[in-house]
Design an enzyme around this catalytic site. Structure first.
Site, short mmCIF file in Angstrom:
data_model
loop_
_atom_site.label_atom_id
_atom_site.label_comp_id
_atom_site.label_asym_id
_atom_site.label_seq_id
_atom_site.Cartn_x
_atom_site.Cartn_y
_atom_site.Cartn_z
N CYS A 74 0.87 -1.18 0.00
CA CYS A 74 0.00 0.00 0.00
C CYS A 74 0.90 1.22 0.00
O CYS A 74 1.59 1.49 0.99
CB CYS A 74 -0.92 0.00 1.21
SG CYS A 74 -2.00 1.45 1.29
N HIS A 150 -3.15 -4.98 -10.48
CA HIS A 150 -3.90 -3.83 -10.98
C HIS A 150 -4.27 -4.03 -12.45
O HIS A 150 -3.46 -4.53 -13.24
CB HIS A 150 -3.09 -2.54 -10.86
CG HIS A 150 -2.96 -2.04 -9.46
ND1 HIS A 150 -3.86 -1.17 -8.88
CD2 HIS A 150 -2.04 -2.32 -8.50
CE1 HIS A 150 -3.49 -0.92 -7.64
NE2 HIS A 150 -2.39 -1.61 -7.38
N GLU A 199 -10.54 -0.08 -5.12
CA GLU A 199 -9.52 -0.90 -4.45
C GLU A 199 -10.07 -2.26 -4.05
O GLU A 199 -11.16 -2.34 -3.45
CB GLU A 199 -9.01 -0.18 -3.21
CG GLU A 199 -7.98 0.90 -3.50
CD GLU A 199 -7.16 1.22 -2.26
OE1 GLU A 199 -6.47 0.31 -1.77
OE2 GLU A 199 -7.21 2.37 -1.80
N CYS A 208 -5.17 5.97 -4.10
CA CYS A 208 -4.56 4.64 -4.02
C CYS A 208 -3.13 4.76 -4.52
O CYS A 208 -2.91 5.03 -5.70
CB CYS A 208 -5.35 3.63 -4.86
SG CYS A 208 -4.60 1.99 -4.92
N GLY A 211 -2.10 2.03 -6.93
CA GLY A 211 -2.82 2.28 -8.18
C GLY A 211 -2.19 3.40 -8.98
O GLY A 211 -2.09 3.33 -10.21
#
Length: 268
Positions: A74, A150, A199, A208, A211
């Site tokens: 993260c 992703h 997410e 994110c 992301g």
């Protein structure tokens, strides 16, 4: 686990409850993590972050999504942990060891992105640069693993996409056996990127980090943008830097909100 301290932080509105388990015994179950993250009956957050001792880095970071599932990486949480510790550190995660540099805008190395279908992972072999799938107006995504899987869809207008409906459909497509984070991106006139993210395990968030990294990499690799690129999310801007074969770097704000104490047993 009884009374314990926690920190509330956010990166561009992507918010976290951070518990330093190096100072106290804290090992939440998935159900407990989800209860803490609940915004109505818990403390409320997108992710619960637990810091542990590490034999190979300064500390280990575990990431629990709002539904109690674990994520490997993260980016926004990594920046928040760097800001919380207050010095340059190495952080062990399930996705590898990440390096963080302190400053007005914490800078973190998120590792080398992977593009192989088995690395995402996907259920079967396809071209991850332009996957032969579509979901309504979203077609031919690029798949990137940057600690988390992703799928990036480039569109003309990110706000025209009903991501609240399409996001969970794509996240749970059997093509993605580990589920997937869904990114819709548009190239701006100034060379930056507009981005919205559904997410995995958390839903729509204001930002994110992984992301933004995955989308920046996809845009740079497809020559839609140049490094460094400013990624504009609903919560603010992250700067992504990347060159082929190298680790992705991300910089952006990390904000301390408050600290508190609670009886962890009430969430067990």
């Amino acid at each position: 686990m009884h009374n314990g301290r926690f920190h509330k932080m956010h990166g561009l509105g992507n918010d976290f409850v951070i518990v330093d388990a190096r100072e106290e015994d804290f090992a939440p179950s998935p159900a407990m993590a989800a209860a803490i993250a609940d915004r109505h009956q818990g403390i409320g957050c997108d992710q619960l972050i637990v810091l542990e001792q590490s034999e190979q880095a300064d500390l280990r970071m575990r990431i629990y999504n709002a539904d109690g599932s674990e994520a490997a990486a993260c980016g926004n949480a990594t920046r928040c942990v760097v800001a919380l510790i207050g010095r340059d550190i190495e952080i062990e995660t399930s996705a590898g060891t990440l390096q963080g540099i302190t400053g007005d805008l914490p800078d973190v190395s998120m590792g080398v992105p992977r593009f192989g279908w088995e690395d995402i992972p996907l259920a079967y072999a396809v071209d991850t640069a332009a996957m032969p799938v579509g979901y309504g107006p979203l077609e031919h995504p690029m798949a990137v693993n940057i600690g988390n899987p992703h799928a990036i869809f480039f569109v003309d207008d990110v706000n025209a996409v009903d991501l609240a409906t399409l996001g969970p459909e794509i996240e749970h497509d059997p093509l993605f056996p580990a589920r997937v984070n869904v990114n819709v991106a548009a190239i701006r006139a100034d060379g930056g990127i507009d981005l919205r993210v559904w997410e995995r395990g958390a839903g729509l968030t204001l930002a994110c980090g992984s992301g933004a990294c995955a989308t920046g990499v996809a845009a740079i690799r497809q020559r839609k943008a140049q490094s460094p690129v400013a990624v504009h999310l609903p919560g603010g801007i992250l700067t992504i830097s990347w060159a082929e074969g190298e680790a992705v770097r991300m910089s952006g704000p990390a904000t301390y909100v408050y600290d508190g104490r609670t009886d962890w047993s009430r969430f067990a």
